[in-house]
Enzyme design. Sequence first.
Site, short mmCIF file in Angstrom:
data_model
loop_
_atom_site.label_atom_id
_atom_site.label_comp_id
_atom_site.label_asym_id
_atom_site.label_seq_id
_atom_site.Cartn_x
_atom_site.Cartn_y
_atom_site.Cartn_z
CB CYS A 43 7.17 21.28 88.60
SG CYS A 43 8.19 22.75 88.76
C1 BEZ Z 1 6.68 25.50 86.08
O1 BEZ Z 1 6.97 24.46 86.67
O2 BEZ Z 1 5.87 25.48 85.18
C2 BEZ Z 1 7.30 26.79 86.45
C3 BEZ Z 1 7.76 26.99 87.72
C4 BEZ Z 1 8.31 28.21 88.05
C5 BEZ Z 1 8.40 29.21 87.08
C6 BEZ Z 1 7.97 28.97 85.81
C7 BEZ Z 1 7.42 27.76 85.48
#
Ligand code: BEZ
Length: 211
Positions: A44
């Site tokens: 994200c």
């Molecule tokens: C991420 O943004 O890295 C992420 C968020 C939730 C689960 C896996 C990765």
Amino acid sequence: TLRLGDTAPDFQQESSEGIIHFYDFLGDSWGILFSHPADYTPVCTTELGYTAKLKNEFTKRNVKAIALSVDDVESHKGWINDINETQNTTVNFPIIADKDRKVSELYGFIHPNASETLTVRSLVIIDPNKKVRLIITYPASTGRNFNEVLRVVDSLQLTDKHKVATPANWQQGEDVVIVPSLKDEEEIKQRFPKGYTAVKPYLRLTPQPEQ
Ligand code: BEZ
């Protein structure tokens, strides 16, 4: 369920930039509303940083971006500092703080069999008439391709204006196809003065019309 062609639901919700009245926020722009699973997560962080860097590309196309997760405003504000620091940018769009999941539920951003509590990576393109024009949903582990999102905006804006559609992997400046419903040769000549190549009667390629 939200489907293509539906009117995008209006809402009011808190965000990193104060209360968002969604339709007022959009005005007569196109909108990209996209959800992510959670603040302070790696994928994200890269997605929001990349989106911030696309600001000029969005502005050129009259598009406003707005992100969403079910975290609160304080969390968003703290995380924005991390995004700015690590992605070498400045977040320049609001992040909706959808603690009560009001917007997530309106837009179907929670897929309970993937996660009961967190939003998946959904993205909706909304046109100036507030109609939903694209819906994509990615899993939490895969960051989205925001260049592809811009490519779809380009295609939508082009095909709204001209009686064309865009072929596989089309990029700005490449040939487009004349929509099959357009049969009138006089109209075709008028609309596409550079002519066209009929590979098949239903597959007619023409240079991209001027925007
Ligand atoms: C991420 O943004 O890295 C992420 C968020 C939730 C689960 C896996 C990765």
